[in-house]
Design a protein around this motif. Structure first.
Motif, PDB file in Angstrom:
ATOM      1  N   TYR A  74       0.824  -1.209   0.000  1.00 16.60           N
ATOM      2  CA  TYR A  74       0.000   0.000   0.000  1.00 16.60           C
ATOM      3  C   TYR A  74       0.857   1.257   0.000  1.00 16.60           C
ATOM      4  O   TYR A  74       0.567   2.229  -0.709  1.00 16.60           O
ATOM      5  N   ALA A 100      -2.141  -2.647  -6.903  1.00 15.49           N
ATOM      6  CA  ALA A 100      -3.469  -2.860  -6.321  1.00 15.49           C
ATOM      7  C   ALA A 100      -3.895  -4.332  -6.238  1.00 15.49           C
ATOM      8  O   ALA A 100      -4.264  -4.793  -5.154  1.00 15.49           O
ATOM      9  N   TYR A 142      -7.964  -1.280  -1.496  1.00 19.07           N
ATOM     10  CA  TYR A 142      -7.411  -1.897  -2.718  1.00 19.07           C
ATOM     11  C   TYR A 142      -8.520  -2.164  -3.729  1.00 19.07           C
ATOM     12  O   TYR A 142      -8.389  -1.849  -4.915  1.00 19.07           O
TER      13      TYR A 142
END
Lengths: 249, 51
Positions: A74, A100, A142
């Motif tokens: 992330y 992602a 995500y």
């Protein structure tokens, strides 16, 4: 972009990055396989039995590396998105978009292995405590990035809109990390990152965990290198270097 | 060996977690490679339709 060093410029050039990623992928993959196998052997065979959790504690060797990776991915995604938004570097958005799906999978894995661990130790697959809930929010961030990116046809706009979501979502990262300190949680506190005194003291327990975690990070670099090449092709397909590389000039 | 596989009674949980992890690790390689391959096919096709 004048103040950026020269190698950054070169790295941000899609054809240069594409070839670099292609060359590095097999080596990253090899290192990842060796580290992960060594970490698994250390965790399953060498590490002594935990005095409280018995052999059940060995789930830590897949749970903690997945959870760390879910946060690291992330941070990479949000940083890349920020670079893409600020300097309008296409490659940065390609990196963010590649992070992602991988990040979503490892967040899922952290939650799933956590549930498998929680069942015998807490007697429940899931509890709504702060650590678990904030990690679930990470999964939704995500998935939100993927959904938003997919919903906008024009790629440049999709990159910017989803990138903004990724940057805003960064607030969740410290919440996940400190959740076990800020709130009373069923989830145990950090084992390694407590400054100065990690609660895992036995090197035979600790070292496999570190090897496994580094292995996961190198694995991520390898998978990212493959995915970014795909994303670059999606963005640069009209360029001549692409047709040269794909061999149909 | 039997003792190792039994994992002190936690066999289902430990091997379940390690098995699932193996699946996710392999799957992400497959998905990444497929994505790159399909992007290459799309790039070729679009390029062909330009010229």
């Amino acid at each position: 972009m004048k103040f950026l060093p020269k190698f950054v410029h070169r790295l941000a050039s899609p054809p240069h990055f594409y070839r670099l990623a292609e060359r590095w992928t097999p080596w990253l993959g090899l290192v990842a396989i060796v580290l992960i196998l060594a970490g698994a052997y250390g965790g399953l065979v060498i590490a002594p039995v935990d005095y409280q959790m018995g052999d059940g504690f060995r789930i830590i060797y897949v749970h903690v590396p997945s959870a760390w990776l879910s946060l690291l991915v992330y941070m990479v995604m949000a940083s890349a998105a920020a670079v893409g938004l600020i300097w309008r570097i296409k490659l940065a958005h390609a990196v963010a978009a590649s992070c992602a799906p991988v990040g979503a999978w490892f967040t899922f894995l952290a939650l799933a292995t956590g549930a498998i661990w929680g069942k015998p130790m807490w007697g429940a697959w899931w509890v709504w405590d702060a650590r678990l809930t904030s990690e679930l929010v990470l999964l939704f961030l995500y998935l939100g990035y993927i959904a938003l990116h997919g919903a906008i046809d024009e790629r440049t706009r999709a990159d910017r809109a989803a990138g903004l979501l990724a940057v805003v979502g960064v607030v969740n990262v410290p919440i996940i990390h400190y959740s076990v300190e800020w709130w009373t949680t069923l989830h145990q506190p950090a084992s390694i990152t407590k400054m100065g005194s990690p609660s895992i003291r036995d090197p035979a327990m600790l070292i496999p965990l570190l090897i496994m975690s580094i292995g996961f990070m190198v694995y991520f670099a390898a998978v990212l290198a493959i995915r970014v090449r795909g994303e670059v092709l999606e963005r640069e397909w009209h360029k001549r270097w692409v047709s040269e590389i794909l061999g149909d000039t | 060996m039997q003792e190792f596989l039994n994992m002190g009674g936690y066999a289902g949980y430990v091997w379940g977690a390690f098995g699932l992890t193996t699946v996710v690790l392999l799957l992400n390689v497959v998905l990444a490679r497929r994505y790159h391959r399909q992007a290459a096919i799309r790039a070729r096709r679009r390029h062909g339709s330009l010229s």
